[in-house]
Write a protein that holds these residues in place. Structure first.
Motif, PDB file in Angstrom:
ATOM      1  N   UNK A  83     -24.184 -20.765  83.825  1.00  0.00           N
ATOM      2  CA  UNK A  83     -23.472 -19.656  84.458  1.00  0.00           C
ATOM      3  C   UNK A  83     -23.242 -18.475  83.518  1.00  0.00           C
ATOM      4  N   UNK A  84     -23.710 -18.576  82.283  1.00  0.00           N
ATOM      5  CA  UNK A  84     -23.439 -17.485  81.345  1.00  0.00           C
ATOM      6  C   UNK A  84     -24.708 -17.017  80.642  1.00  0.00           C
ATOM      7  N   UNK A  85     -24.737 -15.743  80.321  1.00  0.00           N
ATOM      8  CA  UNK A  85     -25.908 -15.195  79.641  1.00  0.00           C
ATOM      9  C   UNK A  85     -25.594 -14.840  78.195  1.00  0.00           C
ATOM     10  N   UNK A  86     -24.606 -15.481  77.612  1.00  0.00           N
ATOM     11  CA  UNK A  86     -24.191 -15.165  76.252  1.00  0.00           C
ATOM     12  C   UNK A  86     -25.380 -15.204  75.278  1.00  0.00           C
ATOM     13  N   UNK A  87     -25.530 -14.166  74.475  1.00  0.00           N
ATOM     14  CA  UNK A  87     -26.688 -14.094  73.562  1.00  0.00           C
ATOM     15  C   UNK A  87     -26.606 -15.103  72.430  1.00  0.00           C
ATOM     16  N   UNK A  88     -25.407 -15.508  72.057  1.00  0.00           N
ATOM     17  CA  UNK A  88     -25.261 -16.512  71.012  1.00  0.00           C
ATOM     18  C   UNK A  88     -25.081 -15.910  69.632  1.00  0.00           C
ATOM     19  N   UNK A  89     -24.704 -16.797  68.707  1.00  0.00           N
ATOM     20  CA  UNK A  89     -24.308 -16.357  67.369  1.00  0.00           C
ATOM     21  C   UNK A  89     -25.459 -15.776  66.556  1.00  0.00           C
ATOM     22  N   UNK A  90     -26.636 -16.376  66.670  1.00  0.00           N
ATOM     23  CA  UNK A  90     -27.758 -15.933  65.831  1.00  0.00           C
ATOM     24  C   UNK A  90     -28.091 -14.468  66.103  1.00  0.00           C
ATOM     25  N   UNK A  91     -28.090 -14.093  67.376  1.00  0.00           N
ATOM     26  CA  UNK A  91     -28.430 -12.714  67.730  1.00  0.00           C
ATOM     27  C   UNK A  91     -27.387 -11.740  67.190  1.00  0.00           C
ATOM     28  N   UNK A  92     -26.119 -12.137  67.286  1.00  0.00           N
ATOM     29  CA  UNK A  92     -25.045 -11.262  66.783  1.00  0.00           C
ATOM     30  C   UNK A  92     -25.161 -11.124  65.263  1.00  0.00           C
ATOM     31  N   UNK A  93     -25.527 -12.224  64.608  1.00  0.00           N
ATOM     32  CA  UNK A  93     -25.745 -12.178  63.154  1.00  0.00           C
ATOM     33  C   UNK A  93     -26.874 -11.207  62.800  1.00  0.00           C
ATOM     34  N   UNK A  94     -27.892 -11.154  63.633  1.00  0.00           N
ATOM     35  CA  UNK A  94     -28.995 -10.212  63.383  1.00  0.00           C
ATOM     36  C   UNK A  94     -28.511  -8.768  63.514  1.00  0.00           C
ATOM     37  N   UNK A  95     -27.619  -8.533  64.453  1.00  0.00           N
ATOM     38  CA  UNK A  95     -27.053  -7.183  64.592  1.00  0.00           C
ATOM     39  C   UNK A  95     -26.317  -6.809  63.311  1.00  0.00           C
ATOM     40  N   UNK A  96     -25.536  -7.753  62.802  1.00  0.00           N
ATOM     41  CA  UNK A  96     -24.818  -7.476  61.549  1.00  0.00           C
ATOM     42  C   UNK A  96     -25.800  -7.191  60.416  1.00  0.00           C
ATOM     43  N   UNK A  97     -26.872  -8.001  60.361  1.00  0.00           N
ATOM     44  CA  UNK A  97     -27.869  -7.838  59.301  1.00  0.00           C
ATOM     45  C   UNK A  97     -28.472  -6.428  59.325  1.00  0.00           C
ATOM     46  N   UNK A  98     -28.874  -5.977  60.498  1.00  0.00           N
ATOM     47  CA  UNK A  98     -29.542  -4.676  60.552  1.00  0.00           C
ATOM     48  C   UNK A  98     -28.556  -3.503  60.500  1.00  0.00           C
ATOM     49  N   UNK A  99     -27.337  -3.745  60.962  1.00  0.00           N
ATOM     50  CA  UNK A  99     -26.322  -2.688  60.811  1.00  0.00           C
ATOM     51  C   UNK A  99     -25.898  -2.521  59.352  1.00  0.00           C
ATOM     52  N   UNK A 100     -26.201  -3.526  58.524  1.00  0.00           N
ATOM     53  CA  UNK A 100     -25.817  -3.449  57.113  1.00  0.00           C
ATOM     54  C   UNK A 100     -26.909  -2.795  56.262  1.00  0.00           C
ATOM     55  N   UNK A 101     -28.031  -2.475  56.851  1.00  0.00           N
ATOM     56  CA  UNK A 101     -29.110  -1.851  56.078  1.00  0.00           C
ATOM     57  C   UNK A 101     -28.973  -0.335  56.137  1.00  0.00           C
ATOM     58  N   UNK A 102     -29.138   0.332  54.989  1.00  0.00           N
ATOM     59  CA  UNK A 102     -28.923   1.785  54.960  1.00  0.00           C
ATOM     60  C   UNK A 102     -29.712   2.545  56.040  1.00  0.00           C
ATOM     61  N   UNK A 103     -30.938   2.152  56.307  1.00  0.00           N
ATOM     62  CA  UNK A 103     -31.712   2.821  57.356  1.00  0.00           C
ATOM     63  C   UNK A 103     -31.487   2.155  58.708  1.00  0.00           C
ATOM     64  N   UNK A 104     -31.298   0.858  58.685  1.00  0.00           N
ATOM     65  CA  UNK A 104     -31.052   0.127  59.934  1.00  0.00           C
ATOM     66  C   UNK A 104     -29.812   0.641  60.647  1.00  0.00           C
TER      67      UNK A 104
END
Lengths: 578, 249
Positions: free
Chosen positions: B171-192
Motif C-alpha cells: 500500500x505504500x510507494x516509499x522510496x526507502x533509505x538507500x535512495x534518500x542516502x543517494x540524495x544526501x550523497x549528491x547534495x553533498x557534492x560541490x557540483x551535485x
C-alpha cells in the motif's frame, strides 16, 4: 546519415558505460545491453585504483614514463601508439571521474591522492579506498541515467547478447539478444555495435572474476568471424583468497601501501619477493610475483603449513591508515575468512584474474568486421603479455572513448542505415537463435552442463595458467575437444520456458569452450616465455620468432592461427628485468 | 564449527510470477567453508530433492561473490543478506532460503529490483556536468569530507534496507533509505549541489521522505554499514531549510 543513426553498446561495465555516454553526447540514440543492472557489472570488483601520471607528488612522473613502464611491463607485446594515447589521456580521465563525483581519497590540501602500484616506483594510482572500480561504475552509471532521462539512452538490463546480425561478407547491422527472465529472443537494429563484455575468467572456473565473466559474447562473435587476438595471455594475480566458489582478490594496493609477502624458511619469516627483487620488492609485476609464489610453494615446498599458501602481511602498518585506504579489502577478508588482517597475516595464493587477449581490434577499436567495435577487457590492446595493476580501469574508460569516437565516424560515413534493410536478415538470425534454444530444450542426454564446466575449468587451470608445458597444453586441448562433443548430449534438468538458467548457461559453455581452445592452442604454439605466458622448456623471450600478435580465426575443426607484427615504433624492445 | 555430514536446505520456489510459491526440501553434502552460493551450485549439479526426486534447477542470481555487486541478495534463515557472504558454518545444518518479499518474484529466488533504479532516475542522483570532455580538474575537497562521501557512496543497491522497512509494502510507494542516502550523497557534492532543490522536491512527492516511520531497521540491515538513519535525518534537515528558504521568498 547522422540524423537517424542508431548505436548499440553491449556491456554495462566501465567501457560500455563510457562508450554509451560519449555516443549520447554526440547526439545519437543508444541501446545499452547488460546481463545484470549496469551497477552490478564486474568492473565494480576492481579495487586498487586507476593510473594517471599527474605527478602531484613531485616525483618527476610523466605520461611518457607511464607509457614506457606499461610497454615494458607488458613485455613489449602491446601496440605502442595505443598505449601512448592512453597514457597521455590518463590525467584528463582521472580529472573527469573526479568531476563526476567519484569519492577519491584526497591529500590534506584537497588534491587527489595517489598510491604506489606494481611495476612502477612512482605514486601514480588514484584510488577510492579499495573499491575504486565500484565508485567509478557508480559515477558513470549515474551519468547514463542522466542521459536516459533525456531520452538518449535506452537500457536493456537483464538481456544477454546471442549473436550479431551480419550482412553476408559485409557489415554488422544489429544484434540478437535474449531476455533472461522471459526468454524472449529479439533482433535489434543498429548502424554500429560496440562490444564491452569483459574477460573470460569463468573458463578457469574459480578466478577473481564475477560469474558473468564467461566471454560468451566474444566467443559467439569469434564463431561468426571476428578474430580473437593473444588469447594465450591470461593474467594470474599473485594474491587472492582461495575459495570454493571463487578466489577473492586481495588488491595489489595492499602491497602498494606497504604490505609484505612472506613464508617461513628455516623457522623464520622469509620475505622472498624482497630478497629476489630488491629494487621493486613486493611490487614486482603480477606475472613475476605469481611465478615466485609458485616456485616457493611447488618447487621449494615452502608454502605455509606445506600448502599452496603464502602470507600477505599488513599487521605492521598503521591501523587508521589501513581503514581509510584499504577498508574495503580488509572487510572482504574479515567476512569471508573470519580473521582480522590488521592482527594476523592473510593467507593467499595466485588466481586467474585478467584477460589480456580479446577480440582483435585495429588502432581505432574496430574489429575485422565493419561496424563491430570492442573496448575494455574484451579487446586485446594496451596490456601486451602482462597488464600492470591499475591500468585496467584506465584502458576501459579510454577504450570506451576511442570506440565511441570511431563508431560515430563510421556511422556518419555509412551510405545506408540499418533501418533501410529488409526484415528478412533479422528474422533469419532470430530464427537461428530460437532453433538453437529449441534444440537444447529437447535434448534429453546425460551430461549436466555444470559438471562439464568444472571439467573444462580443471583442465584449463592445471595446464594453461602459471606454468605451461606442451604436453599439458595438448592434453588440455584434447579434453576441450571431448567436452565439445559431450555438450551435445546435454540434459538441462529444466523444461521451463521462463528464466531457464541451465539453457543460458549451456550456450555460454559452448562459447567458453570455443575460446578455451583458442587460449590453449595459442599457448601451445608460442614456444617462448613472455609476460604471463611462461614455458619452463622455453624460458626465454624470443623476439626473433615471437614478437608478434596471435590471431585466431574460427573454423569448425578448430582455430586457424596467423600472426601480425607488433607496432614497436615508439620504444625499442629490451630485456625485461626487475 | 558445527559437525555435520549433510545440510538440510528448504527453498521457497515459484515457477513464475503468476503461480503460487511452494517449499522444496533438499539435502547437500557438507564441506567446510561452504557458503550459500556453493550450496546452490551443488544443487544445480545434482538437482534432486532430499528424498531423491528429480527437481528442476533452482533459479538464482549472483555475480561478484564478494558482496560488492548486490546481485545475490535473498532471505536466508529469515534474514535478508547476500548469499555469497552467508557462510554455512555460521548458519547451522538446517537452512531456509527465500526470495526477497518486497520485490516481485521472477522465478524462485530471482526478484525484480528495477524499482531501485527507477527511483534514482526520479531523484536525479547524478552530478549535472556540462559533458565528459576535458574540462580540467574537479573541485578541491578535504580528505575528511571525501571520506564521508565515500561511506555514503558504498551502497550496492541490494535492497536490504527496503526489505526490512515496515513502511514499504503493497500500500505504500516509499522510496526507502538507500535512495534518500543517494540524495544526501549528491547534495553533498560541490557540483551535485546545483540541483539539490530538484532532488528535495522529488522527495516531497508521494512515497517520499515523509513516509519514513523512523523504525531504523534499515541501518541494521545494511551490509555496507552505511549510516542510513543519519542520511535520512540530514536530508530531513535539508528539506526543512529548503522550505524555510522558500517561505522567505
Amino acid at each position: 546519415m547522422k540524423s537517424q543513426a542508431k548505436l548499440i553498446v553491449v556491456g554495462g561495465g566501465l567501457a560500455g558505460l563510457m562508450a554509451a555516454i560519449r555516443l549520447a553526447e554526440g547526439g545519437y540514440t543508444v541501446d545499452l545491453f547488460s546481463i545484470v543492472p549496469c551497477r552490478r557489472s564486474h568492473s565494480v570488483c576492481a579495487q586498487g585504483g586507476i593510473n594517471a601520471s599527474v605527478n602531484t607528488k613531485g616525483e618527476g612522473d610523466s605520461p611518457r614514463m607511464h607509457f614506457e613502464e606499461t610497454v615494458y611491463g607488458g613485455d613489449f607485446l602491446a601496440n605502442q601508439p595505443l598505449v601512448m594515447g592512453m597514457c597521455e589521456a590518463a590525467p584528463e580521465i582521472v580529472y573527469l571521474l573526479d568531476r563526476l563525483g567519484v569519492a577519491f581519497n584526497r591529500t590534506p590540501e584537497g588534491n587527489l591522492d595517489f598510491r604506489r602500484f606494481g611495476g612502477t616506483r612512482f605514486h601514480r594510482t588514484a584510488f577510492a579506498g579499495s573499491t575504486t572500480g565500484q565508485q567509478m561504475v557508480y559515477a558513470l552509471d549515474e551519468q547514463v541515467r542522466r542521459l536516459e532521462a533525456q531520452g538518449l539512452i535506452n537500457r536493456f538490463e537483464g538481456w544477454e547478447f546471442l549473436s550479431a546480425v551480419m550482412e553476408e561478407g559485409s557489415r554488422v547491422r544489429g544484434i540478437v539478444a535474449i531476455q533472461l527472465a522471459s526468454m524472449e529472443i529479439r533482433a535489434f537494429r543498429a548502424d554500429a555495435v560496440i562490444m564491452a563484455t569483459g574477460g573470460v575468467g569463468m573458463i578457469f572456473g574459480r578466478s577473481t572474476n564475477s560469474t558473468i565473466c564467461t566471454g560468451s559474447a566474444a566467443g559467439a562473435l569469434y564463431e561468426q568471424g571476428a578474430w580473437y587476438a593473444n588469447g594465450e595471455f591470461i593474467q594470474v594475480h599473485p594474491t587472492a583468497i582461495p575459495g570454493e566458489d571463487k578466489n577473492r582478490l586481495m588488491s595489489e594496493a595492499i602491497r602498494g601501501e606497504g604490505g609484505r609477502v612472506w613464508t617461513y624458511k628455516n623457522g623464520k619469516p622469509w620475505y622472498f619477493l624482497e630478497e629476489m627483487y630488491p629494487k621493486y620488492g613486493n611490487l614486482v609485476p603480477r606475472d613475476i610475483a605469481s611465478r615466485a609464489i609458485f616456485k616457493v610453494c611447488r618447487q621449494d615446498k615452502l608454502g605455509v603449513d606445506g600448502k599452496d599458501v603464502v602470507y600477505l602481511d599488513i599487521s605492521h602498518l598503521d591501523k587508521n591508515m589501513l581503514t581509510k585506504k584499504l577498508g574495503g579489502v580488509i572487510e572482504i577478508y574479515e567476512k569471508f575468512v573470519g580473521d582480522d588482517p590488521r592482527k594476523v597475516p592473510m593467507r593467499v595464493f595466485p588466481s586467474v584474474h585478467y584477460t589480456m587477449g580479446g577480440l582483435y581490434v585495429t588502432n581505432d577499436h574496430m574489429t575485422n568486421i565493419p561496424g563491430l567495435l570492442a573496448a575494455g577487457e574484451c579487446d586485446y590492446q594496451y596490456h601486451g603479455a602482462n597488464r600492470l595493476g591499475a591500468n585496467s580501469l584506465l584502458s576501459c574508460v579510454y577504450g570506451g572513448q576511442v570506440a565511441a569516437r570511431t563508431a560515430i565516424q563510421y556511422v556518419e560515413a555509412l551510405e545506408s542505415s540499418s533501418e533501410s534493410i529488409g526484415a528478412k536478415l533479422f528474422d533469419q538470425e532470430v530464427k537461428k537463435q530460437k532453433d538453437r534454444n529449441d534444440q537444447l530444450m529437447r535434448s534429453r542426454g546425460k551430461e549436466n552442463p555444470y559438471h562439464l564446466w568444472e571439467e573444462m575449468a580443471a583442465a584449463m587451470t592445471e595446464h594453461v595458467t602459471v606454468i605451461r608445458k606442451n604436453d599439458g597444453l595438448k592434453a588440455a586441448d584434447q579434453k576441450l575437444t571431448e567436452l565439445q562433443e559431450r555438450v551435445k548430449d546435454v540434459n538441462l534438468n529444466d523444461l521451463s520456458e521462463w528464466t531457464n538458467q541451465p539453457l543460458i548457461f549451456t550456450r555460454e559453455l559452448e562459447n567458453m569452450l570455443l575460446l578455451a581452445r583458442v587460449i590453449a592452442q595459442g599457448a601451445l604454439r608460442r614456444d617462448e616465455s613472455r609476460g604471463a605466458h611462461y614455458k619452463p622448456d622455453f624460458p626465454e623471450r624470443n623476439d626473433k620468432d615471437w614478437l608478434k600478435t596471435t590471431l585466431a580465426a574460427y573454423a569448425p575443426e578448430g582455430p586457424k592461427f596467423s600472426y601480425e607484427k607488433v607496432d614497436i615504433s615508439l620504444m625499442k624492445p629490451r630485456e625485461r628485468k626487475y | 564449527m558445527p559437525k555435520m555430514d549433510f545440510i538440510q536446505v528448504k527453498v521457497k520456489r515459484q515457477a513464475n510470477p503468476r503461480l503460487k510459491p511452494y517449499w522444496e526440501e533438499y539435502r547437500v553434502k557438507y564441506r567446510p567453508y561452504m557458503n550459500i552460493i556453493t550450496v546452490l551450485q551443488e544443487l544445480r549439479k545434482n538437482p534432486h530433492t532430499f528424498d531423491n526426486r528429480p527437481s528442476s534447477v533452482i533459479a538464482w542470481e549472483a555475480s561478484c561473490l564478494e558482496e560488492v555487486c548486490g546481485t545475490c541478495t535473498m532471505v536466508i534463515n529469515g534474514r535478508v543478506r547476500q548469499a555469497c557472504s552467508a557462510l554455512v558454518d555460521q548458519l547451522g545444518e538446517s537452512i531456509t532460503i527465500e526470495p526477497m518479499t518486497k520485490f516481485p518474484v521472477v522465478r524462485d529466488l530471482v526478484v525484480d529490483r528495477s524499482v531501485i533504479f527507477r527511483s534514482l532516475k526520479r531523484l536525479k542522483t547524478w552530478v549535472p556536468v556540462d559533458g565528459t570532455h576535458a574540462l580540467g580538474p574537479g573541485p578541491k575537497m578535504g580528505p575528511d569530507e571525501a571520506l564521508e562521501r565515500y561511506e555514503m557512496s558504498k551502497c550496492i543497491a541490494c535492497g536490504c534496507c527496503m526489505e526490512v522497512c515496515p513502511q514499504i509494502n503493497e500500500r505504500s510507494e516509499f522510496v526507502g533509505a538507500a535512495a534518500i542516502n543517494q540524495v544526501r550523497l549528491f547534495n553533498s557534492h560541490p557540483t551535485g549541489k546545483v540541483i539539490e532543490r530538484e532532488r528535495l522536491k522529488a522527495l516531497m512527492e508521494k512515497g517520499g521522505i515523509e513516509d519514513c516511520g523512523n523504525a531504523q531497521n534499515c541501518v541494521k540491515a545494511c551490509p555496507k554499514e552505511i549510516p542510513l538513519v543519519t542520511s535520512i535525518a540530514d536530508v530531513n534537515r535539508q528539506m526543512t531549510l529548503n522550505l524555510l528558504d522558500l517561505l522567505k521568498k
